[in-house]
Scaffold this active site. Structure first.
Site, PDB file in Angstrom:
ATOM      1  N   GLY A  89      31.895 -17.135  96.480  1.00 24.82           N
ATOM      2  CA  GLY A  89      33.021 -17.857  97.052  1.00 24.82           C
ATOM      3  C   GLY A  89      33.883 -16.909  97.863  1.00 24.82           C
ATOM      4  NE  ARG A  90      37.804 -19.808 101.399  1.00 30.88           N
ATOM      5  CZ  ARG A  90      39.070 -20.215 101.401  1.00 30.88           C
ATOM      6  NH1 ARG A  90      40.021 -19.451 101.840  1.00 30.88           N
ATOM      7  NH2 ARG A  90      39.380 -21.418 100.980  1.00 30.88           N
ATOM      8  CB  CYS A 119      27.077 -16.338  96.621  1.00 32.95           C
ATOM      9  SG  CYS A 119      27.344 -17.238  98.153  1.00 32.95           S
ATOM     10  CG  HIS A 120      30.511 -14.629  99.903  1.00 26.67           C
ATOM     11  ND1 HIS A 120      29.821 -15.819 100.002  1.00 26.67           N
ATOM     12  CD2 HIS A 120      30.831 -14.281 101.172  1.00 26.67           C
ATOM     13  CE1 HIS A 120      29.735 -16.181 101.264  1.00 26.67           C
ATOM     14  NE2 HIS A 120      30.337 -15.269 102.004  1.00 26.67           N
ATOM     15  CE1 TYR A 139      25.103 -18.586 102.666  1.00 30.59           C
ATOM     16  CE2 TYR A 139      26.621 -17.256 103.963  1.00 30.59           C
ATOM     17  CZ  TYR A 139      25.870 -18.412 103.800  1.00 30.59           C
ATOM     18  OH  TYR A 139      25.878 -19.376 104.773  1.00 30.59           O
TER      19      TYR A 139
END
Length: 193
Positions: A89-90, A119-120, A139
């Site tokens: 996510g962020r 991912c991130h 990602y």
């Protein structure tokens, strides 16, 4: 005997599935999962975002749930935990600016405790300097972060996971079955049916 403890590093706009699913699945297996966020305490929440793949050039983002933290960030002692979970996510983008977060990731790695990043989440691994000479999936947009940190970016299918040493990494939430199974195996758990 008390449950073995895992640490989950979250933050506002952490990816919803990549936070909720590991938290619930690992809790179901009997682990105590301490979900924490800098400057927040148990019972506080972080907002999540749902990232999806709908045919655009990058993922789409939608509002997710409010995820309740289960432990105070300021009380974290790495020696109390058998493994670390880093959702994407962020959140990793700004969590990597927090020196205590970086120290925590470095301590887990130095102790060779299992680390699961998706991912991130690789942004935290890169910022902590633990990817030098190592393989890491993430990602695809985080591939340059992995390479700049001295690692080898592993471009694998979105539903697969990559294991090297104490690191279990994956591109995104479709990899949860493979990613979580590999992490649990590194933790030494045996699931029998």
């Amino acid at each position: 005997m008390s449950a073995k403890k895992l640490l989950l590093l979250a933050g506002d706009f952490t990816e919803d599935y990549e936070t909720m699913v590991p938290f619930q699945a690992l809790t179901m297996l009997g682990y105590q999962v301490d979900a924490v966020c800098p400057d927040k305490k148990a019972g506080d929440t972080v907002r999540t975002a749902i990232h999806d793949f709908e045919g655009d050039q990058t993922y789409t983002e939608k509002p997710g749930h409010n995820f309740a933290l289960t432990y105070d960030f300021d009380k974290v002692k790495v020696e109390d935990y058998v493994g670390l979970v880093i959702p994407g996510g962020r959140a990793p983008e700004y969590l990597r600016l927090n020196q205590r977060v970086i120290d925590i990731v470095q301590q887990f790695d130095k102790a060779q405790k299992p680390i699961a990043a998706v991912c991130h989440g690789a942004q935290l691994l890169a910022a902590a300097g633990v990817l030098q000479g190592r393989e890491c999936s993430a990602y695809p947009a985080c591939g340059p972060d992995v390479k700049l940190a001295g690692g080898t970016y592993m471009d694998i299918p979105v539903d697969q996971a990559h294991v090297q040493g104490n690191l279990v990494t994956a591109p995104a939430w479709p990899a949860h079955p493979a990613w979580l199974a590999a992490f649990v195996k590194l933790l030494g758990a045996r699931i029998t049916l």
